[in-house]
Enzyme design. Structure first.
Site, PDB file in Angstrom:
ATOM      1  N   GLU A  46      -4.700  -5.524   0.911  1.00  0.00           N
ATOM      2  CA  GLU A  46      -3.936  -5.135   2.178  1.00  0.00           C
ATOM      3  C   GLU A  46      -5.001  -4.411   3.060  1.00  0.00           C
ATOM      4  O   GLU A  46      -5.391  -4.743   4.145  1.00  0.00           O
ATOM      5  CB  GLU A  46      -3.060  -4.013   1.668  1.00  0.00           C
ATOM      6  CG  GLU A  46      -1.774  -4.449   1.360  1.00  0.00           C
ATOM      7  CD  GLU A  46      -0.808  -3.324   1.124  1.00  0.00           C
ATOM      8  OE1 GLU A  46      -0.427  -2.870   2.014  1.00  0.00           O
ATOM      9  OE2 GLU A  46      -0.267  -3.277   0.081  1.00  0.00           O
ATOM     10  N   GLY A  49       1.590   6.327   2.717  1.00  0.00           N
ATOM     11  CA  GLY A  49       2.463   7.277   1.924  1.00  0.00           C
ATOM     12  C   GLY A  49       2.117   8.051   0.582  1.00  0.00           C
ATOM     13  O   GLY A  49       1.679   9.081   0.336  1.00  0.00           O
ATOM     14  N   GLY A  50       1.708   6.669  -0.150  1.00  0.00           N
ATOM     15  CA  GLY A  50       1.122   7.310  -1.838  1.00  0.00           C
ATOM     16  C   GLY A  50      -0.175   6.938  -1.960  1.00  0.00           C
ATOM     17  O   GLY A  50      -0.756   7.551  -2.923  1.00  0.00           O
ATOM     18  N   SER A  51      -0.953   6.144  -0.942  1.00  0.00           N
ATOM     19  CA  SER A  51      -2.183   6.130  -1.236  1.00  0.00           C
ATOM     20  C   SER A  51      -3.241   5.757  -0.130  1.00  0.00           C
ATOM     21  O   SER A  51      -2.405   5.699   1.100  1.00  0.00           O
ATOM     22  CB  SER A  51      -2.688   4.834  -2.016  1.00  0.00           C
ATOM     23  OG  SER A  51      -2.253   3.482  -1.411  1.00  0.00           O
ATOM     24  N   THR A  52      -4.278   6.098   0.228  1.00  0.00           N
ATOM     25  CA  THR A  52      -5.215   5.857   1.311  1.00  0.00           C
ATOM     26  C   THR A  52      -6.177   4.726   0.953  1.00  0.00           C
ATOM     27  O   THR A  52      -6.980   4.670  -0.229  1.00  0.00           O
ATOM     28  CB  THR A  52      -5.787   6.961   1.850  1.00  0.00           C
ATOM     29  OG1 THR A  52      -6.646   6.918   2.914  1.00  0.00           O
ATOM     30  CG2 THR A  52      -6.639   7.652   0.860  1.00  0.00           C
ATOM     31  N   GLN A  53      -6.486   3.754   1.878  1.00  0.00           N
ATOM     32  CA  GLN A  53      -7.284   2.817   1.690  1.00  0.00           C
ATOM     33  C   GLN A  53      -8.762   2.866   2.679  1.00  0.00           C
ATOM     34  O   GLN A  53      -8.506   3.633   3.803  1.00  0.00           O
ATOM     35  CB  GLN A  53      -7.005   1.440   1.732  1.00  0.00           C
ATOM     36  CG  GLN A  53      -6.230   0.890   0.951  1.00  0.00           C
ATOM     37  CD  GLN A  53      -4.707   1.607   0.983  1.00  0.00           C
ATOM     38  OE1 GLN A  53      -4.160   1.733   2.126  1.00  0.00           O
ATOM     39  NE2 GLN A  53      -3.866   1.786  -0.031  1.00  0.00           N
TER      40      GLN A  53
END
Length: 685
Positions: A347, A380-384
């Site tokens: 993603e 919301g749950g993670s950052t890339q």
């Protein structure tokens, strides 16, 4: 063109990336701007759509200390147009000025010169004017030449339609937002070129001639719904140029049908019908399709997810004419990537491809060696985070591991990227972590204050009844909420899988107090087994050392939370800190000196509706400054769309399919719905 490949590498060679320089931005008349160092990237995204960059807020106001007289003006499109026009008026010599001087020269010669001289000069001027007009994008009479002017182009089928010059947008300056060519009235053609003007017809890696017009279908099967993207590209040059994107969605994801695989496949039929209608019938058989599912299907128990994917694949293979873009594995064998649950790291990489393609930094036919932009996506749950680090020596190269992602032969170039998804550091998860930390520290200092139930007294030393907590009986003070405001939130405790719901009460601690909680939550002091580390003990090359000048683009919640406060299209890290200070000190009572006068109506609504805005902005600042260690004067751009295209992973995934698959066609099968037939049909390899 070589095929597209991606792999994880254990040995990464050094790949220095050349620097790019950005000229200083001129300011409004009467104001003085000192020259900016080229060590900080400035990215002009003012051509973006849907309100993101309709105006340029005066971010210098953020340099002032908080006061009742310091205001955040709402974005103003009129102000932006005025500044754009002002900047253009100071350009050295545009087509209009050149035309003016040419006409003046003609007039002088016509009045004062001999007959032969008048004829010679007139002929020369006409020739030069024609060359200038041929190189200038066609515009409707009266257009001011502004890039975001809605009157730039009449509809392709209108009487006033005039195709532009045949120059390709891929030859535009790297870093400039790609401008789509106007659509041709015939969906099988393009206004960019025709078959006779394709002097060197591009080929794919298998030697097949690329079609003049290429359609492709990507279905994003998310947890809450499925979305179809139908793309139209042209191959007037070696690299595909995006011309159009059709989008539609259905509510209810594939994961809603875990025990009914056939019903899951059927839920995609409205989207597939949209694709059949948007793609010309003659090209159905050579329009690749892919279905990429995200996190929702991973939650299904047992083999349910695989049964759903199998049902979708069977339906596509037997009932629809589109070839499935399955790609190949590391051994070159046919894979099953056309219908799959996409890996989280892809993603981020596909979003990186989308951003850099739309900024013309990759995938252009000229082979420009431009610095690529970094992409930060806050979910919301993670950052890339995905970027292309540049090392000065081979010994400084990246450590091997799963964070290394290689794009091989993408647009005649290869890229070695750093990518990582920080689980637990998305915005919603960060809120819960900070709230839990606030509750924990408060319970340490006031052990009886958070005890619930009538049996608890000041002398009660028994364990805290976690299950008895409710928003009605448990109130936790927090500096990360607006003073005096209350809002229910969830907290967790180490070693417990369940959550408790409590009411948070905002205090006057402000930005400094909230930042202390965020800094603890970031876990900056975690053990770093492979240096350097960003936070939580995760290896990451230093952005300030290996990514010094190229732009940084922040997506998703970065845009959603910062845009209402006018912090667009770009901001400095220290400006975000000053904004967070003002937001954390906000009080609706104007008599307190920090009231409504400081913020626009849109910003005030955001503050009233979201008492946790102080927490959101403080976390974003901590992520960028403490986590990624960006200096205060480093610039970050926020965006939702570029060139009319939404910034996400879908376009990047589709471009990867075109690079990897080349010309992919499917022979018609008996009973295929509306297959039509195509002059390009060939068995899929």
């Amino acid at each position: 063109m070589s095929s597209f490949g991606r792999s994880l590498s254990k040995e990464v060679p050094a790949s220095p990336s050349p620097s790019s320089q950005s000229p200083a931005r001129p300011g409004p008349p009467g104001r003085h701007y000192k020259a900016r160092s080229i060590s900080r990237a400035s990215l002009d995204l003012s051509n973006s759509e849907h309100g993101a960059f309709l105006g340029q807020t005066n971010l210098d106001d953020l340099d002032d200390p908080p006061s009742s007289s310091s205001a955040y003006p709402p974005p103003s499109s009129a102000a932006s147009l005025g500044r754009t026009a002002s900047r253009r008026s100071r350009m050295p010599l545009g087509p209009k000025r050149l035309a003016f001087f040419l006409l003046a020269a003609v007039g002088l010669v016509w009045l004062l010169g001999p007959t032969q001289r008048r004829q010679d000069v007139t002929t020369y001027v006409n020739d030069k004017a024609g060359q200038v007009l041929d190189k200038t994008p066609w515009r409707r009479p009266g257009n001011l030449g502004l890039a975001n002017d809605a009157t730039d182009m009449p509809p392709p089928n209108s009487p006033g339609f005039v195709p532009p010059a045949s120059s390709s947008s891929s030859s535009a300056q790297p870093g400039a937002v790609r401008e789509r060519p106007p659509l041709h009235p015939d969906p099988l053609k393009t206004t960019r070129c025709d078959e006779s003007s394709r002097l060197a017809k591009p080929h794919d890696a298998k030697g097949n001639v690329r079609p003049l017009v290429q359609y492709a279908v990507m279905i994003d099967a998310g947890s809450t719904g499925s979305r179809v993207h139908v793309y139209k590209f042209n191959y007037c040059s070696n690299a595909p140029e995006l011309e159009d994107e059709y989008f539609n969605l259905v509510i209810g994801g594939l994961s809603n049908y875990g025990t009914q695989p056939s019903a899951a496949a059927d839920s995609l039929r409205p989207l597939l019908q949209n694709a059949l209608e948007r793609v010309p019938k003659q090209l159905h058989g050579c329009t690749p399709i892919a279905v990429k599912a995200t996190a929702g299907l991973r939650l299904l128990p047992g083999e349910q997810a695989q049964h759903v994917l199998d049902a979708v694949r069977t339906m596509l293979e037997t009932e629809y004419p589109f070839p499935i873009a399955d790609g190949r594995d590391s051994r070159g064998q046919r894979a099953t990537k056309g219908v799959e649950i996409m890996e989280g790291k892809e993603e981020g990489v596909f979003a990186w491809i989308t951003v850099n393609y739309l900024l013309n930094r990759i995938g252009n036919s000229q082979g420009h060696e431009a610095e690529t932009a970094a992409v930060m996506d806050l979910g919301g749950g993670s950052t890339q985070i995905v970027f292309e680090p540049a090392f000065t020596t081979a010994s400084q190269g990246m450590q091997p591991g799963e964070h290394v992602y290689q794009l091989k032969d993408f647009g005649a170039r290869s890229f070695t990227l750093y990518q990582n998804s920080y689980l637990g550091y998305g915005l919603m998860q960060a809120r819960q972590s900070v709230n839990s930390l606030a509750a924990f520290t408060y319970s340490l200092a006031h052990p009886n204050a958070v005890r619930t139930g009538s049996a608890h007294t000041a002398a009660d030393a028994g364990p805290l009844d976690w299950s008895a907590m409710t928003p009605d009986n448990t109130r936790i003070p927090s500096p990360c909420f607006a003073a005096g405001k209350t809002k229910a939130g969830t907290i967790t405790q180490p070693g417990r899988a369940d959550r408790a719901s409590v009411t948070f009460v905002g205090t006057e601690g402000g930005f400094a107090a909230c930042r202390r909680l965020v800094e603890v939550m970031m876990d900056k002091d975690a053990v770093c087994s492979a240096r350097p580390c960003s936070f939580a003990g995760v290896y990451q090359p230093s952005m300030m050392q290996t990514f010094r000048t190229a732009p940084i683009i922040a997506l998703s919640y970065f845009y959603d939370r910062l845009q209402p406060f006018g912090l667009a299209p770009e901001f400095r890290i220290d400006q975000l800190a000053k904004l967070a200070e003002k937001v954390c000190a906000y009080q609706p009572d104007a008599t307190a000196g920090r009231g409504a006068g400081e913020f626009s109506a849109e910003a005030q609504k955001e503050l009233e509706d979201r008492p946790e805005t102080c927490l959101d902005l403080t976390f974003m600042h901590g992520l960028l400054s403490l986590g990624y260690e960006l200096d205060g004067d480093r610039k970050v751009s926020i965006a939702k769309k570029l060139g009319g295209t939404e910034l996400g992973w879908c376009l990047g995934a589709q471009l990867a399919v075109l690079e990897e698959e080349g010309l992919l066609c499917k022979a018609p099968t008996p009973g295929a719905a509306l297959s039509g037939g195509s002059p390009l049909l060939a068995p899929a390899a």
